[in-house]
Design a protein around this motif. Structure first.
Motif, PDB file in Angstrom:
ATOM      1  N   LYS A 103     -10.303 -25.109  30.585  1.00  0.00           N
ATOM      2  CA  LYS A 103     -10.845 -23.803  30.224  1.00  0.00           C
ATOM      3  C   LYS A 103     -11.178 -23.751  28.739  1.00  0.00           C
ATOM      4  O   LYS A 103     -10.517 -24.378  27.915  1.00  0.00           O
ATOM      5  CB  LYS A 103      -9.835 -22.707  30.543  1.00  0.00           C
ATOM      6  N   ILE A 104     -12.221 -22.965  28.439  1.00  0.00           N
ATOM      7  CA  ILE A 104     -12.549 -22.646  27.059  1.00  0.00           C
ATOM      8  C   ILE A 104     -12.620 -21.136  26.931  1.00  0.00           C
ATOM      9  O   ILE A 104     -12.983 -20.437  27.884  1.00  0.00           O
ATOM     10  CB  ILE A 104     -13.880 -23.288  26.599  1.00  0.00           C
ATOM     11  N   LYS A 105     -12.251 -20.640  25.782  1.00  0.00           N
ATOM     12  CA  LYS A 105     -12.327 -19.203  25.504  1.00  0.00           C
ATOM     13  C   LYS A 105     -13.382 -18.992  24.428  1.00  0.00           C
ATOM     14  O   LYS A 105     -13.471 -19.749  23.468  1.00  0.00           O
ATOM     15  CB  LYS A 105     -10.978 -18.673  25.030  1.00  0.00           C
ATOM     16  N   VAL A 106     -14.183 -17.946  24.616  1.00  0.00           N
ATOM     17  CA  VAL A 106     -15.247 -17.619  23.676  1.00  0.00           C
ATOM     18  C   VAL A 106     -14.750 -16.493  22.773  1.00  0.00           C
ATOM     19  O   VAL A 106     -14.285 -15.460  23.256  1.00  0.00           O
ATOM     20  CB  VAL A 106     -16.533 -17.182  24.412  1.00  0.00           C
ATOM     21  N   LYS A 107     -14.840 -16.725  21.481  1.00  0.00           N
ATOM     22  CA  LYS A 107     -14.387 -15.733  20.507  1.00  0.00           C
ATOM     23  C   LYS A 107     -15.557 -15.290  19.644  1.00  0.00           C
ATOM     24  O   LYS A 107     -16.352 -16.128  19.206  1.00  0.00           O
ATOM     25  CB  LYS A 107     -13.293 -16.324  19.627  1.00  0.00           C
ATOM     26  N   ALA A 108     -15.638 -13.988  19.425  1.00  0.00           N
ATOM     27  CA  ALA A 108     -16.682 -13.458  18.546  1.00  0.00           C
ATOM     28  C   ALA A 108     -16.397 -13.910  17.124  1.00  0.00           C
ATOM     29  O   ALA A 108     -15.241 -14.109  16.740  1.00  0.00           O
ATOM     30  CB  ALA A 108     -16.704 -11.932  18.619  1.00  0.00           C
ATOM     31  N   GLN A 109     -17.441 -14.101  16.363  1.00  0.00           N
ATOM     32  CA  GLN A 109     -17.273 -14.448  14.959  1.00  0.00           C
ATOM     33  C   GLN A 109     -16.578 -13.288  14.252  1.00  0.00           C
ATOM     34  O   GLN A 109     -16.947 -12.131  14.439  1.00  0.00           O
ATOM     35  CB  GLN A 109     -18.639 -14.672  14.301  1.00  0.00           C
ATOM     36  N   PRO A 110     -15.551 -13.592  13.465  1.00  0.00           N
ATOM     37  CA  PRO A 110     -14.885 -12.507  12.744  1.00  0.00           C
ATOM     38  C   PRO A 110     -15.850 -11.871  11.754  1.00  0.00           C
ATOM     39  O   PRO A 110     -16.671 -12.561  11.157  1.00  0.00           O
ATOM     40  CB  PRO A 110     -13.724 -13.192  12.025  1.00  0.00           C
ATOM     41  N   THR A 111     -15.746 -10.582  11.628  1.00  0.00           N
ATOM     42  CA  THR A 111     -16.596  -9.888  10.666  1.00  0.00           C
ATOM     43  C   THR A 111     -15.797  -9.675   9.397  1.00  0.00           C
ATOM     44  O   THR A 111     -14.636  -9.277   9.441  1.00  0.00           O
ATOM     45  CB  THR A 111     -17.084  -8.533  11.210  1.00  0.00           C
ATOM     46  N   SER A 112     -16.412  -9.974   8.292  1.00  0.00           N
ATOM     47  CA  SER A 112     -15.758  -9.768   7.005  1.00  0.00           C
ATOM     48  C   SER A 112     -15.863  -8.302   6.642  1.00  0.00           C
ATOM     49  O   SER A 112     -16.945  -7.716   6.680  1.00  0.00           O
ATOM     50  CB  SER A 112     -16.434 -10.615   5.928  1.00  0.00           C
TER      51      SER A 112
END
Length: 181
Positions: free
Chosen positions: A132-141
């Motif tokens: 499995k892979i999990k997709v993470k949103a790019q962190p917003t600064s």
């Protein structure tokens, strides 16, 4: 070719199909048995538009020694991919077992009935490695930054948002950064 459009927060199951195409009549003599079979996957750290996840199956006595295939990963913005530790599994008609997380680094040894690296020929012995892979949103600064200026001075105060300096005049700046995330 397989493809998936990635959604942040979702998990996806990646599958690498394993099949020794030798005829079953060659298994008894050992001539059709693939040796030192390993499976490895190459996973990009992030996707911004389109990337691929690549699966490699290798055997020491096969020609070619390594075969591979890719699945297309698409995203509408930049997302990070994270391997879900402990999710790698081998599935055959005779075995379902956990695999090492090394499946995405150096590769793991697999077999059709154990983890010896021996894989018999024929469709009856086909299998798959999944993870499995999990997709993470790019962190917003999130931060605040301010800039103030003043005519050069050795005293305190006198800071303003803008200052119309004269040619040759020295000015002081103070830049303040505050992490609000």
């Amino acid at each position: 070719k397989s493809s998936a459009t990635l959604t942040p927060g979702h998990e996806y199951l990646v599958q690498v199909y394993v099949h020794n195409n030798a005829g079953s009549s060659l298994n008894a003599s050992g001539k059709g048995v693939a040796k030192d079979v390993t499976v490895r996957a190459a996973l990009p750290a992030s996707v911004n538009g389109s990337e691929t996840v690549d699966g490699f199956v290798a055997a020491s006595n096969a020609a070619p020694k390594t075969v591979y295939d890719s699945a297309s990963l698409k995203s509408t913005g930049k997302v990070d991919l994270e391997f879900v530790g402990g999710s790698a599994m081998l599935h055959t008609n005779r075995l379902q077992t956990k695999l090492s997380d090394n499946v995405i680094t150096t590769g793991v040894k697999v077999g059709d009935k154990d983890l010896s690296g021996s894989w018999r020929g024929c469709l009856d012995f086909a299998g798959a490695v999944t993870f499995k892979i999990k997709v993470k949103a790019q962190p917003t600064s999130t931060f605040e930054m301010t800039k103030q200026v003043r005519k050069h001075s050795t005293t305190t105060g006198g800071w303003v948002e803008s200052y119309a300096a004269k040619a040759g005049e020295t000015v002081d700046f103070v830049i303040t950064y505050k992490n609000t995330g």
